[in-house]
Scaffold this motif. Sequence first.
Motif, PDB file in Angstrom:
ATOM      1  N   GLU A  51      34.206  29.672  33.329  1.00 35.85           N
ATOM      2  CA  GLU A  51      35.211  28.657  33.674  1.00 35.85           C
ATOM      3  C   GLU A  51      36.553  29.318  33.981  1.00 35.85           C
ATOM      4  O   GLU A  51      37.258  28.918  34.901  1.00 35.85           O
ATOM      5  CB  GLU A  51      35.364  27.635  32.545  1.00 35.85           C
ATOM      6  CG  GLU A  51      34.140  26.773  32.326  1.00 35.85           C
ATOM      7  CD  GLU A  51      33.024  27.475  31.544  1.00 35.85           C
ATOM      8  OE1 GLU A  51      33.294  28.466  30.824  1.00 35.85           O
ATOM      9  OE2 GLU A  51      31.866  27.049  31.686  1.00 35.85           O
ATOM     10  N   SER A  52      36.896  30.333  33.200  1.00 30.92           N
ATOM     11  CA  SER A  52      38.136  31.073  33.437  1.00 30.92           C
ATOM     12  C   SER A  52      38.077  31.775  34.794  1.00 30.92           C
ATOM     13  O   SER A  52      39.064  31.821  35.527  1.00 30.92           O
ATOM     14  CB  SER A  52      38.356  32.093  32.321  1.00 30.92           C
ATOM     15  OG  SER A  52      39.524  32.827  32.539  1.00 30.92           O
ATOM     16  N   ALA A  53      36.902  32.309  35.154  1.00 29.91           N
ATOM     17  CA  ALA A  53      36.737  32.962  36.460  1.00 29.91           C
ATOM     18  C   ALA A  53      36.969  31.964  37.586  1.00 29.91           C
ATOM     19  O   ALA A  53      37.638  32.275  38.575  1.00 29.91           O
ATOM     20  CB  ALA A  53      35.341  33.583  36.570  1.00 29.91           C
ATOM     21  N   GLU A  54      36.424  30.760  37.444  1.00 27.50           N
ATOM     22  CA  GLU A  54      36.609  29.735  38.471  1.00 27.50           C
ATOM     23  C   GLU A  54      38.083  29.344  38.588  1.00 27.50           C
ATOM     24  O   GLU A  54      38.601  29.174  39.688  1.00 27.50           O
ATOM     25  CB  GLU A  54      35.750  28.519  38.139  1.00 27.50           C
ATOM     26  CG  GLU A  54      34.259  28.789  38.254  1.00 27.50           C
ATOM     27  CD  GLU A  54      33.395  27.680  37.676  1.00 27.50           C
ATOM     28  OE1 GLU A  54      33.922  26.613  37.315  1.00 27.50           O
ATOM     29  OE2 GLU A  54      32.168  27.905  37.583  1.00 27.50           O
ATOM     30  N   MET A  57      39.918  32.123  40.335  1.00 30.86           N
ATOM     31  CA  MET A  57      39.558  32.134  41.759  1.00 30.86           C
ATOM     32  C   MET A  57      40.397  31.099  42.516  1.00 30.86           C
ATOM     33  O   MET A  57      40.918  31.381  43.599  1.00 30.86           O
ATOM     34  CB  MET A  57      38.067  31.841  41.938  1.00 30.86           C
ATOM     35  CG  MET A  57      37.605  31.904  43.367  1.00 30.86           C
ATOM     36  SD  MET A  57      37.589  33.555  44.048  1.00 30.86           S
ATOM     37  CE  MET A  57      36.088  34.166  43.319  1.00 30.86           C
ATOM     38  N   LEU A  58      40.553  29.916  41.933  1.00 27.13           N
ATOM     39  CA  LEU A  58      41.381  28.878  42.563  1.00 27.13           C
ATOM     40  C   LEU A  58      42.838  29.320  42.660  1.00 27.13           C
ATOM     41  O   LEU A  58      43.509  29.046  43.655  1.00 27.13           O
ATOM     42  CB  LEU A  58      41.265  27.568  41.783  1.00 27.13           C
ATOM     43  CG  LEU A  58      39.906  26.872  41.842  1.00 27.13           C
ATOM     44  CD1 LEU A  58      39.880  25.666  40.896  1.00 27.13           C
ATOM     45  CD2 LEU A  58      39.576  26.448  43.263  1.00 27.13           C
ATOM     46  N   ARG A  59      43.328  30.008  41.634  1.00 27.62           N
ATOM     47  CA  ARG A  59      44.713  30.490  41.652  1.00 27.62           C
ATOM     48  C   ARG A  59      44.909  31.526  42.747  1.00 27.62           C
ATOM     49  O   ARG A  59      45.935  31.540  43.433  1.00 27.62           O
ATOM     50  CB  ARG A  59      45.090  31.059  40.293  1.00 27.62           C
ATOM     51  CG  ARG A  59      45.168  30.001  39.213  1.00 27.62           C
ATOM     52  CD  ARG A  59      45.441  30.627  37.887  1.00 27.62           C
ATOM     53  NE  ARG A  59      46.774  31.204  37.919  1.00 27.62           N
ATOM     54  CZ  ARG A  59      47.660  31.098  36.943  1.00 27.62           C
ATOM     55  NH1 ARG A  59      47.341  30.444  35.855  1.00 27.62           N
ATOM     56  NH2 ARG A  59      48.839  31.639  37.038  1.00 27.62           N
ATOM     57  N   ILE A  60      43.922  32.411  42.924  1.00 23.58           N
ATOM     58  CA  ILE A  60      44.020  33.410  43.996  1.00 23.58           C
ATOM     59  C   ILE A  60      44.006  32.714  45.352  1.00 23.58           C
ATOM     60  O   ILE A  60      44.811  33.032  46.228  1.00 23.58           O
ATOM     61  CB  ILE A  60      42.888  34.450  43.876  1.00 23.58           C
ATOM     62  CG1 ILE A  60      43.144  35.348  42.665  1.00 23.58           C
ATOM     63  CG2 ILE A  60      42.780  35.288  45.151  1.00 23.58           C
ATOM     64  CD1 ILE A  60      42.012  36.292  42.337  1.00 23.58           C
ATOM     65  N   LYS A  61      43.105  31.744  45.532  1.00 24.47           N
ATOM     66  CA  LYS A  61      43.047  31.012  46.799  1.00 24.47           C
ATOM     67  C   LYS A  61      44.370  30.325  47.103  1.00 24.47           C
ATOM     68  O   LYS A  61      44.809  30.278  48.256  1.00 24.47           O
ATOM     69  CB  LYS A  61      41.920  29.984  46.771  1.00 24.47           C
ATOM     70  CG  LYS A  61      40.541  30.601  46.890  1.00 24.47           C
ATOM     71  CD  LYS A  61      39.464  29.529  46.848  1.00 24.47           C
ATOM     72  CE  LYS A  61      38.083  30.138  46.950  1.00 24.47           C
ATOM     73  NZ  LYS A  61      37.014  29.122  46.884  1.00 24.47           N
TER      74      LYS A  61
END
Length: 106
Positions: A51-54, A57-61
């Motif tokens: 969940e932390s990875a997801e 990933m959204l923050r990077i996007k």
Amino acid sequence: MRVMRMLVLFDLPTGSKAERKSYALFRKFLIKDGYTMEQYSVYSRVLLSRESAETHMLRIKANLPAAGAVTVLVLTEKQFENRAVLLHTAQKPKSVDTGSQLTLTF
């Protein structure tokens, strides 16, 4: 709980002043978000769950630069530990404070 590592690899243009500013803003975002530099344009961050990875990933996007390429890899900590850091024997490795992690060079 499975500890993971997120690697962010990027190749961003720096030809114009606007591109250099975009590069600097992306790099500063990564540092502020808890990433550490492994090499130039390669940053990593410890994650505690999928969940932390997801979320990251959204923050990077949300912070992607307008131009260039950003690649994100999510690895288990075991996979990350099994990486090989190869150096020419004539080079002395730079001493880098990696906190509690230990990196072995062969």
